[in-house]
Design a protein around this motif. Structure first.
Motif, PDB file in Angstrom:
ATOM      1  N   CYS A 231      -8.292  91.366 -24.501  1.00 35.89           N
ATOM      2  CA  CYS A 231      -7.267  92.040 -25.292  1.00 35.89           C
ATOM      3  C   CYS A 231      -5.963  92.031 -24.507  1.00 35.89           C
ATOM      4  CB  CYS A 231      -7.681  93.467 -25.616  1.00 35.89           C
ATOM      5  SG  CYS A 231      -6.457  94.364 -26.600  1.00 35.89           S
ATOM      6  N   VAL A 232      -4.949  91.408 -25.078  1.00 30.98           N
ATOM      7  CA  VAL A 232      -3.629  91.320 -24.464  1.00 30.98           C
ATOM      8  C   VAL A 232      -2.773  92.463 -25.016  1.00 30.98           C
ATOM      9  CG1 VAL A 232      -1.580  89.891 -24.144  1.00 30.98           C
ATOM     10  CG2 VAL A 232      -3.841  88.820 -24.271  1.00 30.98           C
ATOM     11  N   ILE A 233      -2.257  93.318 -24.130  1.00 30.11           N
ATOM     12  CA  ILE A 233      -1.482  94.486 -24.543  1.00 30.11           C
ATOM     13  C   ILE A 233      -0.068  94.321 -24.013  1.00 30.11           C
ATOM     14  CG2 ILE A 233      -1.333  97.004 -24.536  1.00 30.11           C
ATOM     15  CD1 ILE A 233      -4.324  97.021 -23.707  1.00 30.11           C
ATOM     16  N   ARG A 234       0.879  94.193 -24.944  1.00 29.29           N
ATOM     17  CA  ARG A 234       2.272  93.943 -24.574  1.00 29.29           C
ATOM     18  C   ARG A 234       3.128  95.154 -24.946  1.00 29.29           C
ATOM     19  NH1 ARG A 234       7.061  94.022 -27.463  1.00 29.29           N
ATOM     20  NH2 ARG A 234       6.075  92.879 -29.155  1.00 29.29           N
ATOM     21  N   PHE A 235       3.941  95.624 -23.984  1.00 24.98           N
ATOM     22  CA  PHE A 235       4.840  96.752 -24.202  1.00 24.98           C
ATOM     23  C   PHE A 235       6.268  96.226 -24.332  1.00 24.98           C
ATOM     24  CE2 PHE A 235       1.181  98.257 -21.918  1.00 24.98           C
ATOM     25  CZ  PHE A 235       0.877  99.475 -22.506  1.00 24.98           C
ATOM     26  N   ALA A 236       6.951  96.584 -25.415  1.00 25.14           N
ATOM     27  CA  ALA A 236       8.332  96.149 -25.589  1.00 25.14           C
ATOM     28  C   ALA A 236       9.223  96.731 -24.503  1.00 25.14           C
ATOM     29  CB  ALA A 236       8.836  96.549 -26.973  1.00 25.14           C
ATOM     30  N   ASN A 237       8.948  97.975 -24.137  1.00 24.51           N
ATOM     31  CA  ASN A 237       9.693  98.625 -23.060  1.00 24.51           C
ATOM     32  C   ASN A 237       8.679  99.257 -22.102  1.00 24.51           C
ATOM     33  OD1 ASN A 237      11.360 100.013 -21.346  1.00 24.51           O
ATOM     34  ND2 ASN A 237      12.172 101.424 -22.897  1.00 24.51           N
ATOM     35  N   PRO A 238       8.382  98.605 -20.990  1.00 19.92           N
ATOM     36  CA  PRO A 238       7.319  99.100 -20.096  1.00 19.92           C
ATOM     37  C   PRO A 238       7.723 100.288 -19.232  1.00 19.92           C
ATOM     38  CG  PRO A 238       8.300  97.114 -19.197  1.00 19.92           C
ATOM     39  CD  PRO A 238       8.938  97.335 -20.545  1.00 19.92           C
ATOM     40  N   LYS A 239       8.975 100.762 -19.358  1.00 19.39           N
ATOM     41  CA  LYS A 239       9.415 101.887 -18.547  1.00 19.39           C
ATOM     42  C   LYS A 239       8.529 103.103 -18.816  1.00 19.39           C
ATOM     43  CE  LYS A 239      13.454 104.731 -17.435  1.00 19.39           C
ATOM     44  NZ  LYS A 239      14.889 105.007 -17.744  1.00 19.39           N
ATOM     45  N   LEU A 247      -4.776  99.759 -14.408  1.00 22.88           N
ATOM     46  CA  LEU A 247      -5.575  98.736 -13.712  1.00 22.88           C
ATOM     47  C   LEU A 247      -6.745  99.362 -12.963  1.00 22.88           C
ATOM     48  CD1 LEU A 247      -2.643  96.544 -12.342  1.00 22.88           C
ATOM     49  CD2 LEU A 247      -4.300  95.846 -14.077  1.00 22.88           C
ATOM     50  N   SER A 248      -6.538 100.563 -12.426  1.00 33.35           N
ATOM     51  CA  SER A 248      -7.616 101.217 -11.682  1.00 33.35           C
ATOM     52  C   SER A 248      -8.684 101.795 -12.602  1.00 33.35           C
ATOM     53  CB  SER A 248      -7.045 102.338 -10.802  1.00 33.35           C
ATOM     54  OG  SER A 248      -6.558 103.414 -11.596  1.00 33.35           O
ATOM     55  N   MET A 249      -8.289 102.185 -13.825  1.00 36.43           N
ATOM     56  CA  MET A 249      -9.211 102.822 -14.755  1.00 36.43           C
ATOM     57  C   MET A 249      -9.964 101.816 -15.623  1.00 36.43           C
ATOM     58  SD  MET A 249      -9.159 106.053 -14.200  1.00 36.43           S
ATOM     59  CE  MET A 249      -9.960 106.691 -15.677  1.00 36.43           C
ATOM     60  N   VAL A 250      -9.344 100.669 -15.902  1.00 37.13           N
ATOM     61  CA  VAL A 250      -9.972  99.651 -16.751  1.00 37.13           C
ATOM     62  C   VAL A 250     -10.371  98.485 -15.852  1.00 37.13           C
ATOM     63  CG1 VAL A 250      -9.757  98.199 -18.794  1.00 37.13           C
ATOM     64  CG2 VAL A 250      -8.493 100.368 -18.673  1.00 37.13           C
ATOM     65  N   HIS A 251     -11.619  98.432 -15.483  1.00 37.28           N
ATOM     66  CA  HIS A 251     -12.092  97.414 -14.554  1.00 37.28           C
ATOM     67  C   HIS A 251     -11.965  96.014 -15.154  1.00 37.28           C
ATOM     68  CE1 HIS A 251     -13.409 100.582 -11.981  1.00 37.28           C
ATOM     69  NE2 HIS A 251     -14.322 101.041 -12.833  1.00 37.28           N
ATOM     70  N   ASP A 252     -11.682  95.045 -14.276  1.00 37.97           N
ATOM     71  CA  ASP A 252     -11.528  93.636 -14.650  1.00 37.97           C
ATOM     72  C   ASP A 252     -10.274  93.385 -15.479  1.00 37.97           C
ATOM     73  OD1 ASP A 252     -13.976  92.907 -13.386  1.00 37.97           O
ATOM     74  OD2 ASP A 252     -15.074  93.588 -15.156  1.00 37.97           O
ATOM     75  N   SER A 253      -9.327  94.314 -15.462  1.00 42.06           N
ATOM     76  CA  SER A 253      -8.051  94.091 -16.135  1.00 42.06           C
ATOM     77  C   SER A 253      -7.067  93.470 -15.144  1.00 42.06           C
ATOM     78  CB  SER A 253      -7.496  95.395 -16.691  1.00 42.06           C
ATOM     79  OG  SER A 253      -7.290  96.338 -15.653  1.00 42.06           O
ATOM     80  N   PHE A 254      -5.996  92.883 -15.667  1.00 42.39           N
ATOM     81  CA  PHE A 254      -4.985  92.276 -14.800  1.00 42.39           C
ATOM     82  C   PHE A 254      -3.666  92.188 -15.552  1.00 42.39           C
ATOM     83  CE2 PHE A 254      -7.124  88.852 -17.067  1.00 42.39           C
ATOM     84  CZ  PHE A 254      -6.098  88.015 -17.489  1.00 42.39           C
ATOM     85  N   MET A 255      -2.594  92.030 -14.793  1.00 44.75           N
ATOM     86  CA  MET A 255      -1.261  91.870 -15.363  1.00 44.75           C
ATOM     87  C   MET A 255      -0.977  90.392 -15.549  1.00 44.75           C
ATOM     88  SD  MET A 255      -0.114  95.015 -15.601  1.00 44.75           S
ATOM     89  CE  MET A 255       1.627  94.714 -15.940  1.00 44.75           C
ATOM     90  N   ILE A 261      -0.491  93.786 -19.949  1.00 44.71           N
ATOM     91  CA  ILE A 261      -1.766  93.959 -19.262  1.00 44.71           C
ATOM     92  C   ILE A 261      -2.869  93.356 -20.118  1.00 44.71           C
ATOM     93  CG2 ILE A 261      -2.100  96.289 -20.221  1.00 44.71           C
ATOM     94  CD1 ILE A 261      -3.531  97.023 -17.596  1.00 44.71           C
ATOM     95  N   VAL A 262      -3.826  92.722 -19.486  1.00 44.30           N
ATOM     96  CA  VAL A 262      -4.948  92.095 -20.174  1.00 44.30           C
ATOM     97  C   VAL A 262      -6.217  92.845 -19.773  1.00 44.30           C
ATOM     98  CG1 VAL A 262      -6.242  89.958 -20.580  1.00 44.30           C
ATOM     99  CG2 VAL A 262      -3.768  89.864 -20.125  1.00 44.30           C
ATOM    100  N   VAL A 263      -6.987  93.288 -20.774  1.00 44.29           N
ATOM    101  CA  VAL A 263      -8.209  94.044 -20.504  1.00 44.29           C
ATOM    102  C   VAL A 263      -9.383  93.349 -21.189  1.00 44.29           C
ATOM    103  CG1 VAL A 263      -6.856  96.178 -20.408  1.00 44.29           C
ATOM    104  CG2 VAL A 263      -8.052  95.581 -22.528  1.00 44.29           C
ATOM    105  N   ASP A 269     -10.813 100.046 -26.657  1.00 43.66           N
ATOM    106  CA  ASP A 269     -10.751 101.442 -27.085  1.00 43.66           C
ATOM    107  C   ASP A 269     -10.394 102.343 -25.907  1.00 43.66           C
ATOM    108  OD1 ASP A 269     -11.474 103.648 -29.139  1.00 43.66           O
ATOM    109  OD2 ASP A 269     -12.684 104.163 -27.393  1.00 43.66           O
ATOM    110  N   LEU A 270     -11.009 102.112 -24.743  1.00 39.40           N
ATOM    111  CA  LEU A 270     -10.692 102.901 -23.555  1.00 39.40           C
ATOM    112  C   LEU A 270      -9.225 102.752 -23.197  1.00 39.40           C
ATOM    113  CD1 LEU A 270     -11.377 104.578 -21.045  1.00 39.40           C
ATOM    114  CD2 LEU A 270     -12.111 102.450 -19.920  1.00 39.40           C
ATOM    115  N   ALA A 271      -8.713 101.512 -23.236  1.00 39.98           N
ATOM    116  CA  ALA A 271      -7.304 101.287 -22.907  1.00 39.98           C
ATOM    117  C   ALA A 271      -6.396 102.049 -23.871  1.00 39.98           C
ATOM    118  CB  ALA A 271      -6.993  99.792 -22.945  1.00 39.98           C
ATOM    119  N   MET A 272      -6.745 102.033 -25.155  1.00 37.18           N
ATOM    120  CA  MET A 272      -5.938 102.769 -26.134  1.00 37.18           C
ATOM    121  C   MET A 272      -5.954 104.268 -25.851  1.00 37.18           C
ATOM    122  SD  MET A 272      -6.630 100.971 -29.800  1.00 37.18           S
ATOM    123  CE  MET A 272      -5.939  99.358 -30.164  1.00 37.18           C
TER     124      MET A 272
END
Length: 294
Positions: A231-239, A247-255, A261-263, A269-272
Motif C-alpha cells: 500500500c503506497v500512502i502519499r501525503f500532499a503536504n507531509p508537514k 516506520l517504527s509501528m508498521v513493520h516492513d514499511s519504508f519511505m 510511505i509504503v506499508v 488498516d493499522l496505518a490508517m
C-alpha cells in the motif's frame, strides 16, 4: 473548510475499496465517541436503478456508448456541493439514502435500487463523513473539493481496481463478466475526466499495488490478498506527519519518497488508524474551541 463543522471525504472509483476505508473510520469514530453524519455518494446519483437502466438504453439507441454513473449528467453535483457548503457553514444539510438491496430496502418498505425521501441532517453531529465517487470533483459549475477538511483518495492500480469490481459485481451483485466489462468500457471517458482529476486535490492517497500477476484482470479468479500487495500512502503536504513513528509501528514499511510511505498490504488498516486517529483528535479539539466548549 470549517472548524465548527468539519468534513471528511473519501473518494474513489467503483471497486476501489472506499467501503473498507469507511469501516476503519467507523471504528475510529466509535472508539473516540465521535458522532458522524455518514453520507453515501450513491445517494447523489440523479436516477434510481430502474430509470438509470431506461436512460442507458435510450442513450445506446441514440449512439451514446459512454453513458455512465461517473459524469455530471447522471449525478446531483450542485446538491452535493450544497450539502458540503451548508454543513461547513452551520452543521445542517439535506440528504437521502440509496437502498442497494432488499435488506436495506425492507425497513423503508421500498424496492431495492430506489432513494428514500430527502431529509435534514441531525443537528447534533460532530462532523460529516462522505464516501463515494465524487468527494473531490471540480468542474466549471462546482468545486466540491474546497470543502473537506480531510480529503482522502483510494486508488488501487487500475488492473487491481478492475479485478475488485469484477469480483464484487459477479459474486455479490450477480452480473456476468461480460456485463461488468461493458460497464468498465462505457465509463472510461468519464473515469478519465471526472474520477482521475480528483486525486490532484486529495490530502492523502492510498494506492494498493499487487505483487502478483494481474496483467489480465478479466480472467482473474480471485482478488489478490492483502498479503500479496503493498500500500503506497502519499501525503500532499507531509508537514506534521511523524514518519519515523509510522516506520517504527508498521513493520516492513519504508519511505519511497519524502512524502510517501509504503506499508505491507495487510497493515493498511493499522496505518490508517495510526495516521487518522491524531487527525480526528485535532479536528475535535479545534471544534470544541470553536464552539466554546474548551
Amino acid at each position: 473548510m470549517s472548524e465548527k463543522h468539519p468534513i471528511i471525504a473519501i473518494t474513489g472509483s467503483s471497486g476501489a475499496g472506499t467501503s473498507s476505508v469507511t469501516k476503519t473510520f467507523e471504528n475510529i469514530f466509535r472508539r473516540e465517541n465521535v458522532q458522524a453524519a455518514i453520507i453515501e455518494g450513491d445517494s447523489f446519483h440523479r436516477y434510481d436503478r430502474k430509470e438509470m437502466r431506461a436512460r442507458q438504453l435510450e442513450a445506446e439507441q441514440a449512439g451514446d456508448a459512454h453513458f455512465s454513473h461517473f459524469g455530471p449528467e447522471n449525478n446531483l453535483f450542485p446538491e452535493l456541493e450544497g450539502l458540503f457548503r451548508n454543513y461547513a457553514d452551520n452543521g445542517t444539510g439535506r440528504f437521502r439514502k440509496y437502498l442497494h438491496d432488499a435488506v436495506e430496502a425492507k425497513p423503508y418498505g421500498q424496492e431495492p435500487g430506489t432513494f428514500t425521501p430527502w431529509q435534514e441532517l441531525r443537528a447534533d453531529t460532530d462532523l460529516l463523513f462522505y464516501e463515494g465517487l465524487h468527494g473531490a470533483v471540480v468542474t466549471q459549475q462546482v468545486d466540491i473539493a474546497r470543502y473537506p477538511d480531510l480529503l482522502i483518495g483510494v486508488v488501487p492500480v487500475i488492473n487491481l481496481e478492475w479485478i475488485q469490481k469484477l469480483w464484487r459485481d459477479k459474486h455479490v451483485r450477480g452480473y456476468s463478466a461480460e456485463a461488468v466489462t461493458d460497464t468498465i468500457l462505457r465509463r472510461m471517458p468519464d473515469y478519465v475526466h471526472y474520477i482521475c482529476p480528483q486525486f490532484a486535490h486529495t490530502h492523502v492517497n492510498f494506492q494498493r499495488v499487487p505483487v502478483v500477476d494481474t496483467s489480465n484482470p478479466f480472467i482473474a479468479r480471485d482478488i489478490p490478498a492483502a498479503s500479496e500487495s503493498l500500500c503506497v500512502i502519499r501525503f500532499a503536504n507531509p508537514k506534521g506527519i511523524d514518519f519515523p513513528y509510522l516506520l517504527s509501528m508498521v513493520h516492513d514499511s519504508f519511505m519511497s519518497r519524502a512524502n510517501t510511505i509504503v506499508v505491507p498490504g495487510g497493515k493498511m488498516d493499522l496505518a490508517m488508524q495510526l495516521i487518522f486517529t491524531p487527525f480526528i483528535w485535532r479536528m475535535m479539539e479545534r471544534r470544541k474551541r470553536a464552539v466554546g466548549v474548551l
